[in-house]
Design a protein around this motif. Structure first.
Motif, PDB file in Angstrom:
ATOM      1  N   ASN A   1       0.809  -1.222   0.000  1.00 44.95           N
ATOM      2  CA  ASN A   1       0.000   0.000   0.000  1.00 44.95           C
ATOM      3  C   ASN A   1       0.839   1.267   0.000  1.00 44.95           C
ATOM      4  O   ASN A   1       0.384   2.324   0.432  1.00 44.95           O
ATOM      5  CB  ASN A   1      -0.984   0.016   1.165  1.00 44.95           C
ATOM      6  N   GLY A   2       2.082   1.156  -0.453  1.00 46.84           N
ATOM      7  CA  GLY A   2       2.945   2.333  -0.536  1.00 46.84           C
ATOM      8  C   GLY A   2       3.470   2.814   0.799  1.00 46.84           C
ATOM      9  O   GLY A   2       3.921   3.949   0.901  1.00 46.84           O
ATOM     10  N   VAL A   3       3.451   1.952   1.840  1.00 48.31           N
ATOM     11  CA  VAL A   3       3.984   2.307   3.160  1.00 48.31           C
ATOM     12  C   VAL A   3       5.341   1.627   3.301  1.00 48.31           C
ATOM     13  O   VAL A   3       5.433   0.430   3.563  1.00 48.31           O
ATOM     14  CB  VAL A   3       3.031   1.869   4.302  1.00 48.31           C
ATOM     15  N   SER A   4       6.384   2.396   3.128  1.00 47.72           N
ATOM     16  CA  SER A   4       7.744   1.864   3.129  1.00 47.72           C
ATOM     17  C   SER A   4       8.184   1.443   4.529  1.00 47.72           C
ATOM     18  O   SER A   4       7.862   2.088   5.516  1.00 47.72           O
ATOM     19  CB  SER A   4       8.707   2.938   2.608  1.00 47.72           C
TER      20      SER A   4
ATOM     21  N   GLY B   1       2.069   5.775  -0.798  1.00 50.12           N
ATOM     22  CA  GLY B   1       0.620   5.641  -0.690  1.00 50.12           C
ATOM     23  C   GLY B   1       0.027   6.883  -0.044  1.00 50.12           C
ATOM     24  O   GLY B   1       0.476   7.311   1.006  1.00 50.12           O
ATOM     25  N   GLY B   2      -0.984   7.461  -0.670  1.00 50.91           N
ATOM     26  CA  GLY B   2      -1.650   8.621  -0.117  1.00 50.91           C
ATOM     27  C   GLY B   2      -1.072   9.959  -0.525  1.00 50.91           C
ATOM     28  O   GLY B   2      -1.610  11.006  -0.145  1.00 50.91           O
TER      29      GLY B   2
ATOM     30  N   TYR C   1       1.250  15.100  -7.770  1.00 46.56           N
ATOM     31  CA  TYR C   1       2.654  14.989  -7.385  1.00 46.56           C
ATOM     32  C   TYR C   1       3.252  13.683  -7.920  1.00 46.56           C
ATOM     33  O   TYR C   1       4.319  13.685  -8.542  1.00 46.56           O
ATOM     34  CB  TYR C   1       2.812  15.057  -5.862  1.00 46.56           C
ATOM     35  N   LEU C   2       2.579  12.567  -7.663  1.00 44.04           N
ATOM     36  CA  LEU C   2       3.110  11.269  -8.092  1.00 44.04           C
ATOM     37  C   LEU C   2       3.294  11.205  -9.604  1.00 44.04           C
ATOM     38  O   LEU C   2       4.331  10.753 -10.091  1.00 44.04           O
ATOM     39  CB  LEU C   2       2.197  10.142  -7.616  1.00 44.04           C
TER      40      LEU C   2
ATOM     41  N   TYR D   1      -3.697   5.223  -8.684  1.00 46.38           N
ATOM     42  CA  TYR D   1      -3.821   4.080  -7.771  1.00 46.38           C
ATOM     43  C   TYR D   1      -3.236   4.405  -6.393  1.00 46.38           C
ATOM     44  O   TYR D   1      -3.900   4.242  -5.375  1.00 46.38           O
ATOM     45  CB  TYR D   1      -3.124   2.857  -8.389  1.00 46.38           C
ATOM     46  N   PHE D   2      -1.989   4.853  -6.362  1.00 46.60           N
ATOM     47  CA  PHE D   2      -1.338   5.110  -5.072  1.00 46.60           C
ATOM     48  C   PHE D   2      -1.935   6.317  -4.351  1.00 46.60           C
ATOM     49  O   PHE D   2      -1.950   6.361  -3.123  1.00 46.60           O
ATOM     50  CB  PHE D   2       0.176   5.239  -5.241  1.00 46.60           C
ATOM     51  N   SER D   3      -2.449   7.285  -5.094  1.00 45.67           N
ATOM     52  CA  SER D   3      -3.043   8.463  -4.448  1.00 45.67           C
ATOM     53  C   SER D   3      -4.323   8.111  -3.692  1.00 45.67           C
ATOM     54  O   SER D   3      -4.691   8.811  -2.745  1.00 45.67           O
ATOM     55  CB  SER D   3      -3.333   9.558  -5.477  1.00 45.67           C
ATOM     56  N   LYS D   4      -4.982   7.044  -4.080  1.00 41.78           N
ATOM     57  CA  LYS D   4      -6.232   6.644  -3.431  1.00 41.78           C
ATOM     58  C   LYS D   4      -6.007   5.843  -2.153  1.00 41.78           C
ATOM     59  O   LYS D   4      -6.950   5.593  -1.399  1.00 41.78           O
ATOM     60  CB  LYS D   4      -7.092   5.862  -4.419  1.00 41.78           C
TER      61      LYS D   4
END
Length: 190
Positions: A38-41, A50-51, A56-57, A92-95
Motif C-alpha cells: 500500500n505504498g507504506v515503506s 501511498g496517499g 505529485y506522483l 492508484y497510489f493516491s487513493k
C-alpha cells in the motif's frame, strides 16, 4: 523495537491491501518490494508513496522517466512504462491512505529542526501534513534518511532536480540543520 514496527506495518498493510486485479494493480504490485504494501515503506532510504497526491506522483514519475529529475533507479524503471501507465499508477497510489511512519528523535534535534523549517512550512505546512497544493508531497512521518538524501540532492547543483523553489530553500538551510529538519518532519504523526 524496529522489528516490531516493521511487523506492525506489514500487518496493517496486509490487512488493508485491496484485492489486486487488473493491469494497474499488477504494475502497482511491482512497487511493493521497495515502497511497501500500500505504498507504506519499511526502509529508511525508500519513501512511502501511498496517499501522496495524484498530481505529485504523476509529475515525479514523468520527471524520472524523462531524466529531468535524478534517481539512481526510478528513471530506468519508468523508461519501459507508457505515460498512461504512469498516470494510472499515480491514481492508484493516491487513493491509498497516507500512513506516517513516525520516527523518534532527540528533543533537542526536534527543536532544532522545527526552528530551521520555517521555509518548509510555506509549502508543506507546519508539520508537513498540509501541502499548499497538489504538486507538493506530504512529508510528515516520511523517512528521515530519505528526506535528508533528497535535501542533499537539492543542495547539489550538479544533480538534476526540477523544483527551483525547493532548491533555493534547501540551499538556505545551514548544513548543520539539514538532518535536523528531516528528523523533525519524520517525527510528525499529522
Amino acid at each position: 523495537m524496529r522489528n516490531k514496527l516493521m511487523m506492525a506495518l506489514a500487518v496493517i498493510g496486509f490487512a488493508a491491501t485491496p484485492v489486486l486485479a487488473g493491469p494497474t494493480e499488477d504494475l502497482a504490485r511491482t512497487c511493493n518490494a521497495c515502497h511497501g504494501l500500500n505504498g507504506v515503506s519499511v526502509g529508511p532510504s525508500m519513501p512511502s508513496i501511498g496517499g501522496l497526491s495524484e498530481t505529485y506522483l504523476k509529475n515525479v514519475m514523468l520527471q524520472w522517466k524523462s531524466g529531468e529529475r535524478y534517481s539512481a533507479t526510478m528513471g530506468r524503471h519508468f523508461k519501459g512504462y507508457s505515460d498512461a501507465e504512469l498516470a494510472a499508477l499515480a491514481s492508484y497510489f493516491s487513493k491509498l491512505p497516507w500512513v506516517p511512519v513516525v520516527q523518534q528523535a532527540d528533543a533537542k534535534v526536534i527543536a532544532q529542526g522545527k526552528d530551521a523549517s520555517e521555509r518548509c512550512e510555506t509549502c508543506h505546512g507546519a508539520t508537513g501534513s498540509e501541502p499548499d497544493d497538489e504538486e507538493t508531497p506530504k512529508i510528515n512521518g516520511q523517512w528521515a534518511q530519505y528526506m535528508h538524501l533528497e535535501l542533499m540532492k537539492y543542495r547539489t547543483g550538479a544533480v538534476p532536480m526540477p523544483h527551483k523553489k525547493m532548491r533555493n530553500n534547501s540551499n538556505k538551510l545551514d548544513e548543520a540543520d539539514v538532518a535536523a529538519v528531516a528528523k523533525y518532519f519524520a517525527a510528525q504523526p499529522k
